[in-house]
Enzyme design. Structure first.
Site, PDB file in Angstrom:
ATOM      1  N   LYS A 107      35.229  -4.055 -23.026  1.00 28.22           N
ATOM      2  CA  LYS A 107      33.875  -4.424 -22.611  1.00 28.22           C
ATOM      3  C   LYS A 107      33.552  -5.844 -23.079  1.00 28.22           C
ATOM      4  O   LYS A 107      33.022  -6.659 -22.324  1.00 28.22           O
ATOM      5  CB  LYS A 107      32.864  -3.418 -23.162  1.00 28.22           C
ATOM      6  CG  LYS A 107      31.559  -3.447 -22.402  1.00 28.22           C
ATOM      7  CD  LYS A 107      30.804  -2.138 -22.474  1.00 28.22           C
ATOM      8  CE  LYS A 107      29.525  -2.258 -21.660  1.00 28.22           C
ATOM      9  NZ  LYS A 107      28.735  -1.052 -21.670  1.00 28.22           N
ATOM     10  N   LYS A 187      46.018   1.837 -11.427  1.00 30.25           N
ATOM     11  CA  LYS A 187      45.618   3.096 -12.074  1.00 30.25           C
ATOM     12  C   LYS A 187      44.317   3.635 -11.461  1.00 30.25           C
ATOM     13  O   LYS A 187      43.353   2.883 -11.299  1.00 30.25           O
ATOM     14  CB  LYS A 187      45.406   2.857 -13.574  1.00 30.25           C
ATOM     15  CG  LYS A 187      45.067   4.141 -14.295  1.00 30.25           C
ATOM     16  CD  LYS A 187      44.484   3.944 -15.672  1.00 30.25           C
ATOM     17  CE  LYS A 187      43.929   5.282 -16.140  1.00 30.25           C
ATOM     18  NZ  LYS A 187      43.058   5.241 -17.267  1.00 30.25           N
ATOM     19  N   LYS A 190      37.417   5.548 -12.093  1.00 30.55           N
ATOM     20  CA  LYS A 190      36.062   5.338 -11.560  1.00 30.55           C
ATOM     21  C   LYS A 190      35.666   3.877 -11.629  1.00 30.55           C
ATOM     22  O   LYS A 190      35.049   3.347 -10.729  1.00 30.55           O
ATOM     23  CB  LYS A 190      35.043   6.118 -12.392  1.00 30.55           C
ATOM     24  CG  LYS A 190      34.935   7.562 -12.052  1.00 30.55           C
ATOM     25  CD  LYS A 190      33.757   8.190 -12.777  1.00 30.55           C
ATOM     26  CE  LYS A 190      33.944   8.222 -14.280  1.00 30.55           C
ATOM     27  NZ  LYS A 190      34.904   9.226 -14.748  1.00 30.55           N
TER      28      LYS A 190
HETATM   29  P1  ADP Z   1      37.913   7.153 -15.440  1.00 30.14           P
HETATM   30  O1  ADP Z   1      38.979   6.162 -15.808  1.00 30.14           O
HETATM   31  O2  ADP Z   1      37.905   7.427 -13.982  1.00 30.14           O
HETATM   32  O3  ADP Z   1      36.534   6.778 -15.976  1.00 30.14           O
HETATM   33  P2  ADP Z   1      37.964   9.028 -17.616  1.00 30.14           P
HETATM   34  O4  ADP Z   1      38.139   7.894 -18.558  1.00 30.14           O
HETATM   35  O5  ADP Z   1      36.676   9.767 -17.597  1.00 30.14           O
HETATM   36  O6  ADP Z   1      38.326   8.518 -16.135  1.00 30.14           O
HETATM   37  O7  ADP Z   1      39.159  10.036 -17.867  1.00 30.14           O
HETATM   38  C1  ADP Z   1      39.056  11.407 -18.227  1.00 30.14           C
HETATM   39  C2  ADP Z   1      40.430  11.952 -18.519  1.00 30.14           C
HETATM   40  O8  ADP Z   1      41.297  11.817 -17.391  1.00 30.14           O
HETATM   41  C3  ADP Z   1      41.119  11.226 -19.668  1.00 30.14           C
HETATM   42  O9  ADP Z   1      41.807  12.174 -20.477  1.00 30.14           O
HETATM   43  C4  ADP Z   1      42.075  10.301 -18.993  1.00 30.14           C
HETATM   44  O10 ADP Z   1      43.179  10.020 -19.778  1.00 30.14           O
HETATM   45  C5  ADP Z   1      42.447  11.054 -17.717  1.00 30.14           C
HETATM   46  N1  ADP Z   1      42.689  10.097 -16.630  1.00 30.14           N
HETATM   47  C6  ADP Z   1      41.766   9.337 -16.009  1.00 30.14           C
HETATM   48  N2  ADP Z   1      42.328   8.568 -15.050  1.00 30.14           N
HETATM   49  C7  ADP Z   1      43.651   8.862 -15.066  1.00 30.14           C
HETATM   50  C8  ADP Z   1      44.778   8.409 -14.295  1.00 30.14           C
HETATM   51  N3  ADP Z   1      44.652   7.515 -13.326  1.00 30.14           N
HETATM   52  N4  ADP Z   1      45.988   8.909 -14.578  1.00 30.14           N
HETATM   53  C9  ADP Z   1      46.122   9.837 -15.560  1.00 30.14           C
HETATM   54  N5  ADP Z   1      45.117  10.312 -16.302  1.00 30.14           N
HETATM   55  C10 ADP Z   1      43.890   9.840 -16.081  1.00 30.14           C
END
Ligand code: ADP
Ligand code: TRP
Length: 322
Positions: A107, A187, A190
Site C-alpha cells: 500500500k 494472478k 479482486k
Molecule cells: P483477493 O486477492 O482477490 O483479494 P484474498 O486476498 O481475499 O483475495 O484471498 C483469500 C484467500 O484466497 C487467501 O488465502 C489467498 O491466498 C487465496 N487466493 C486469493 N487469490 C488467489 C489466487 N489467484 N491463487 C491462489 N490463491 C488465491
C-alpha cells in the site's frame, strides 16, 4: 484453522487456493473456519456491504461442501477474546516485524496512506490462529508470511513469559494450484479486476471466460497449452484424460482459442452446478445459516476462553471465569 475475508464474492483463486483445502481438511472433525469480518474492516467501510458479504461468504462455504457437522464455522467478530489477545501480542510486536509485511508495504509503495489497522493486521491474524491452539493453517502462498509472523510472536510470548502458552502453527499450501491466474494471465485477485466469480450464473460465466486474454496465433497453427491461461484454468476443472485430450488439440493446430474457452466454460459450469443448487436452497432459509454461525461461535468460544486465560495468567493478568 483458517479464515477468509468477506471483502467480495469468492473467485476461482479463493476456491482453488484456499477454500478447497478447508473442505478437504474438515474430516478429522477438529477444523475451525471463520469469516474474518474484523479484518475486512480494513477495506470495507459500509455496514450493508459488510453484512451482505459476510452472509454470502457463509452461504458459499456451506454450498461448496463445508459441513458444520464436521467443522466449526463462525464469524470472527463473535469471539471478543480475539481482540483482547491481539493486545497482549501487540505489546510484544516489534515495529520492524510489521514494517516488513507485504499488505502494508504494498500500500505504501503505491503511494496510498495506510492506517494502523492495516499495519497491525498480521497481529490480529496471529491472535486468530493462536487463540484456538491451531497447528495446521491452510492458506494461499500470499499468506505464508503472516503465518511466519504468527510463529515469531508465539515464540516471543512463550520466551518472554517463560511458559508454553501457545502452540506453534504451520502453513499448509497446496503446491500445484498455489497461484490461480486471472482473465489477463496475471494472478487472479479482486484488486486486479481479473477475477472469475465461483457462483457467477452460466451466462455471465461464459462471457467472462470468453474475455480471457490469449495471443494472436492463427486458428490453423499449433499452440502451446502450457503457456495459455485458458488451458491453465481448464486443468483446475478437468480430469487427466480431458486435459491430455485438449492439450493434443492445442498441439495439433486447427483449433481456435474460442473452442478451448468453450471447453473451459463447460467444465467450470458442470463443476459449480451442484453447488449453485445447494446455495439456492440454503439462501431460502436465512435463519439456518445464522444458526450455523451461532453454534460455531459457541463452540469456538469455549476454546478461546481457555487459551486466553492461559495467556492472561502468563503475563500477570487475572484469570477470568466464563
Ligand atoms: P483477493 O486477492 O482477490 O483479494 P484474498 O486476498 O481475499 O483475495 O484471498 C483469500 C484467500 O484466497 C487467501 O488465502 C489467498 O491466498 C487465496 N487466493 C486469493 N487469490 C488467489 C489466487 N489467484 N491463487 C491462489 N490463491 C488465491
Ligand atoms: N489474512 C487472510 C487473508 O486475507 C485471512 C485471515 C485472517 C486468516 N485471519 C486468518 C487466514 C487466520 C488464516 C488464519 O486471506
Amino acid at each position: 484453522l483458517s479464515g477468509i475475508q468477506p471483502t467480495g464474492r469468492f473467485h476461482w483463486g479463493n476456491y482453488f487456493g484456499a477454500i478447497r483445502q478447508y473442505i478437504a481438511l474438515q474430516d478429522n472433525e477438529q477444523a475451525f473456519y471463520f469469516i474474518a469480518d474484523l479484518h475486512a474492516l480494513t477495506t470495507v467501510r459500509n455496514a450493508t456491504t459488510l453484512r451482505d458479504f459476510t452472509r454470502d461468504a457463509a452461504l458459499d462455504l456451506l454450498a461448496l461442501g463445508l459441513d458444520p457437522a464436521k467443522a466449526t464455522l463462525f464469524r470472527q467478530s463473535d469471539i471478543p477474546e480475539v481482540t483482547e489477545l491481539m493486545w497482549l501480542l501487540i505489546t510484544l510486536t516489534p515495529m520492524s516485524l510489521l514494517e516488513k509485511c507485504h499488505a502494508y508495504k504494498d500500500k505504501l509503495a503505491k503511494g496510498l496512506s495506510a492506517d494502523a489497522g492495516l499495519f497491525s493486521y498480521p497481529v490480529l491474524m496471529a491472535a486468530d490462529i493462536l487463540l484456538y491452539d491451531s497447528n495446521v493453517v491452510p492458506v494461499g502462498v500470499d499468506q505464508v508470511q503472516h503465518i511466519e509472523v504468527t510463529r515469531d510472536l508465539a515464540i516471543k510470548f512463550n520466551l518472554t513469559y517463560q511458559r508454553d502458552v501457545f502452540v506453534l502453527p504451520d502453513a499448509r499450501v497446496m503446491a500445484e494450484t498455489a497461484k490461480v491466474v486471472g482473465t489477463d494471465g496475471e494472478k487472479m485477485s479482486k484488486s486486479y479486476g481479473n477475477t472469475i466469480e465461483l457462483f457467477e450464473d452460466a451466462k455471465k460465466l461464459r462471457k467472462k471466460i470468453m474475455s480471457i486474454k490469449t495471443d494472436s496465433t492463427p486458428v490453423e497453427a499449433p499452440k502451446n497449452p502450457e503457456t495459455c491461461p485458458v488451458f491453465t484454468l481448464y486443468k483446475l476443472f478437468a480430469t487427466a484424460a480431458q486435459q491430455s485430450d485438449l492439450a493434443n488439440r492445442y498441439r495439433a493446430g486447427g483449433m481456435g482459442y474460442g473452442e478451448a474457452k468453450q471447453a473451459l466454460f463447460e467444465a467450470a459450469d458442470a463443476f459449480i452446478g451442484p453447488a449453485r443448487a445447494r446455495r439456492e436452497k440454503l439462501a431460502a432459509n436465512a435463519n439456518d445459516v445464522e444458526d450455523v454461525l451461532q453454534t460455531g461461535a459457541k463452540r469456538a468460544r469455549v476454546k478461546a476462553q481457555e487459551v486466553l486465560n492461559r495467556a492472561r495468567e502468563a503475563c500477570g493478568l487475572a484469570r477470568r471465569g466464563s
